[in-house]
Design an enzyme around this catalytic site. Structure first.
Site, PDB file in Angstrom:
ATOM      1  N   GLU A 192       0.950  -1.176   0.002  1.00  0.00           N
ATOM      2  CA  GLU A 192       0.102  -0.056   0.023  1.00  0.00           C
ATOM      3  C   GLU A 192       0.916   1.087  -0.176  1.00  0.00           C
ATOM      4  OE1 GLU A 192      -2.908   0.600  -0.178  1.00  0.00           O
ATOM      5  OE2 GLU A 192      -3.486   2.394   0.730  1.00  0.00           O
ATOM      6  N   ASP A 193       1.878   1.399   0.810  1.00  0.00           N
ATOM      7  CA  ASP A 193       2.422   2.661   1.114  1.00  0.00           C
ATOM      8  C   ASP A 193       3.746   2.733   0.325  1.00  0.00           C
ATOM      9  OD1 ASP A 193       0.604   3.192   3.026  1.00  0.00           O
ATOM     10  OD2 ASP A 193       1.885   3.221   4.661  1.00  0.00           O
TER      11      ASP A 193
END
Ligand code: MN
Length: 731
Positions: free
Chosen positions: A83-84
């Site tokens: 996600e990051d």
């Protein structure tokens, strides 16, 4: 340093201490995940200013406290990298295998949610929550560990929420309170649930939180001292009974105090002083033993007792709950459970990983998961999928148990699933109150039984004296019953009842018995009255269901005959009995203070039978009435000075001649078989005559019985002999 001699970063060492069963290979695997995550998050910082990697490490640490396995710990360390850090999921799969990549992917999908409602223009309030829920349940269907990682992630974010903007704090806190705390509850993870709730509450209601926290803090010393006394007292009582137990003060959670205060509409002072202890023992039987000891030690508050061992909560929670009033007059709440129940109560589904794999617990765990999935499975429901708000509502009522809080006329509060009706309420209080529920008043006004209760309603149930539930209540279209608990109880009632069928069967039993006893003309009503039934059908149904046996009927009828013969010689019902010269004393052999020749009656209220403990009562002009010593009418309104000791005296060897007729298709040895039964019952027979016509033999004989109460059994045994058509008393 570890046993295998490897050196790990201190934060991983700490984590490994929580899960000693991890092998060296497991540890290497987790270390690799740690290094990969640290590299991916390099340079990233959290709102607190700490390096970003502290977050996945903390999440993995929470999961290590739950004793989760190596793939879960690795996935927790990697949960934010896709996600990051834009690392493709395929890379994770290549480096860590399919199991870990699936877990990471599951968590990532949960995180790819719209971050605020404004981004969902046109969407109704609740859309985002609904979407979150839907994703959580889909994830749960795949692998429950995804949800556990998500909960740990949320817990750490809540613990470090102070660094975010006020607006984001509130939004996170609300979502946690609405979704994640109830989810933890549903999964039976008590510790997780309470911490999430307290943390959310702190941001949602900062003033109430502070007020309660301050109060608790100020009173801590007092509370702890009084808890020590309670613990010592209880420990002593348990030791006297050789019970090994661990007693601990149960921490009070701030949010639970707040809720209790709100629900009961009382002030802090009435709630925060409530002390709570938990007793943990080795096995289930000891739980109940401890309960008995506790209730002996202090006065129990009956309404506060719950047996969640016999009937566990929906999330499988088990414990005994009781509350008592201690010597200082203050309430004391006590939970009693086994170590196993305790583990499940604290860790819920996660308790599974606390035990070695491959044990019987796996089956229990699978059962739990199946149950959860069933509760949450809306996948076939297209409407729910297309309308997230409807889905949310459905979830909230079914899974998150939206509750209504209603009051009894006495002001006791009850918590029921939303949608509950007065019938649900009645069954919640007591099965009998449910069965006999005929109407209800809510806040003083009469309502239909399909009325849906609202929080704050004062509910009064109108009951009849007798009777049961209506079959209509089980018709889902009529909306009389909402809870499965009430539905179950109604079904049980009908199963047990099967009234009409039992009446028919009972009638057969009674008629056969009357015929056997030679009193076929006796009305069934008379027999019903002997058993204190006002309605014959009720009596017959009791017979049909086996509550009253043929033998009991025979005994009652014969007792009645004997009594009639005592009061009314010569005997009308035993026409061949010898005339009774000294009717009363001789027949019963009752001895009144060595005095014979007194008029003696057997009391009708308690019907004493030879062998019962008895006492005499001197009546005015009617001699002595003999009662059983436990007869209730002795206690009410009788003068003690008129009681006299009596005893049954010696059995006088008197026999009752009972003429009997036996019809049978004649065969070799029939008479011998009949004789054997009679001899076996210790009965003499005489006046035997046999006539045979058209191959049907008629036996006439007289049985000389000392105790006529088993005549029915004797005749039934004879009837069971081959070729016998019937055996009954001759009148
Ligand atoms: Mn995270």
């Amino acid at each position: 340093m570890t046993s295998s001699g490897e050196v790990y970063p201190p934060e991983l060492d700490k984590l490994f201490k929580n899960v000693p069963r991890l092998t060296a290979v497991d540890r290497q695997f987790v270390l690799k995940a740690y290094e990969r995550a640290a590299e991916a998050h390099k340079g990233g910082v959290r709102a607190s200013g700490e390096p970003y990697i502290t977050h996945p490490v903390a999440v993995a640490f929470i999961l290590s406290e739950l004793k989760l396995d190596a793939p879960t710990l690795a996935a927790a360390l990697l949960h934010d990298v896709v996600e990051d850090c834009d690392i493709p999921i395929e890379v994770i799969e290549n480096e860590f295998g399919l199991e870990v990549s699936r877990l990471v992917d599951g968590v990532t999908k949960l995180e790819k949610l719209p971050t605020n409602t404004e981004n969902m223009k046109g969407g109704k309030a609740g859309d985002r929550e609904a979407e979150t829920l839907r994703k959580i349940f889909l994830a749960m269907g795949n692998d429950i560990r995804v949800v556990l990682i998500k909960l740990a992630d949320r817990l750490h974010n809540m613990r470090t929420l102070g660094f975010l903007s006020l607006e984001r704090q509130r939004r996170m806190a609300k979502e946690t309170m609405d979704i994640f705390a109830p989810l933890a509850n549903r999964l039976g993870m008590w510790q997780m649930k309470w911490e999430l709730e307290d943390l959310s509450f702190r941001y949602l209601e900062p003033e109430s939180y502070k007020e309660i926290a301050t109060y608790l803090n100020e009173r801590r010393t007092d509370r702890e001292r009084s808890m020590e006394q309670v613990k010592a007292r209880l420990q002593h009582a348990l030791a006297e009974n050789s019970i090994q137990a661990t007693i601990s003060a149960r921490p009070k959670h701030i949010y639970s105090i707040f809720r209790k205060m709100e629900r009961k509409k009382v002030r802090f002072s009435e709630v925060y002083d409530v002390r709570a202890v938990r007793v943990i023992v080795n096995d289930k039987n000891t739980c109940y033993q401890v309960l008995g000891i506790v209730h002996n030690l202090w006065r129990p508050i009956p309404a506060e007792f719950d047996d969640y061992i016999a009937s566990p909560k929906d999330n499988f929670y088990q414990s005994l709950h009781t509350a008592v009033i201690d010597e200082t007059g203050k309430n004391l709440e006590i939970q009693i459970r086994t170590w196993e129940m305790h583990e499940h109560a604290e860790y819920g589904v996660a308790a599974h990983w606390r035990y070695k794999e491959g044990t019987a617990r796996d089956e229990e765990f699978e059962k739990r998961l199946r149950h959860l999935r069933k509760l949450m499975d809306f996948s076939d429901d297209h409407e729910a999928q297309e309308d997230p708000v409807a889905y949310l509502d459905a979830m909230k009522s079914d899974v998150f148990q939206n509750r209504v809080y209603v009051f009894s006329p006495k002001g006791d509060i009850f918590d029921l699933p939303a949608g509950s009706t007065p019938i649900d309420f009645a069954y919640h209080i007591h099965t009998e109150i449910g069965n006999r529920c005929r109407g209800a008043r809510v806040n003083g006004a009469q309502v239909g039984l399909d009325y849906q209760l609202k929080s704050g309603d004062r509910v009064e149930i109108i009951n009849t004296k007798r009777g049961g539930p209506s079959l209509d209540w089980l018709n889902p279209n009529l909306g009389y019953v909402h809870t499965s608990r009430a539905r179950g109880k109604i079904k049980t009632y009908f199963k047990k009842q099967d009234y009409d069928k039992n009446v028919v069967m009972g009638r057969e039993v009674v008629d056969r018995e009357l015929k056997r006893l030679g009193v076929a003309s006796m009305p069934r009503e008379t027999v019903a009255e002997m058993f204190n039934f006002t309605k014959v059908d009720d009596f017959l149904s009791a017979v049909g269901s086996g509550d009253i046996t043929g033998a009991q009927i025979a005994t009652k009828i014969l007792d009645a005959e004997r009594k009639a013969s005592l009061e009314n010689p010569p005997d009308m019902l035993l026409p061949t009995a010898e005339p009774l010269r000294h009717p009363v004393q001789d027949s019963e052999g009752i001895d009144v203070m060595g005095n014979s020749g007194m008029l003696i009656n057997l009391a009708r209220c308690c019907n004493p039978v030879r062998g019962d403990e008895i006492v005499g009562y001197v009546t005015r002009g009617r001699g002595v009435t003999v009662h059983r010593t436990d007869c209730s009418s002795l206690r009410s309104g009788m003068e003690p000075e008129r009681m006299v000791p009596v005893n049954w005296g010696k059995a006088n060897g008197r026999t009752y001649p009972v003429p009997v007729i036996i019809l049978a298709y004649d065969r070799e040895g029939l008479m011998r078989d009949v004789g054997a039964v009679i001899a076996d019952e210790n009965i003499n027979m005489n006046n035997v005559s046999i006539t045979t016509r058209n191959s049907v033999a008629t036996f006439l004989l007289t049985m000389e019985m000392q105790d006529v109460s088993h005549i029915s059994r004797v005749l039934a045994r004879i009837e069971q002999l081959p070729n016998v058509i019937e055996a009954r008393r001759r009148t």
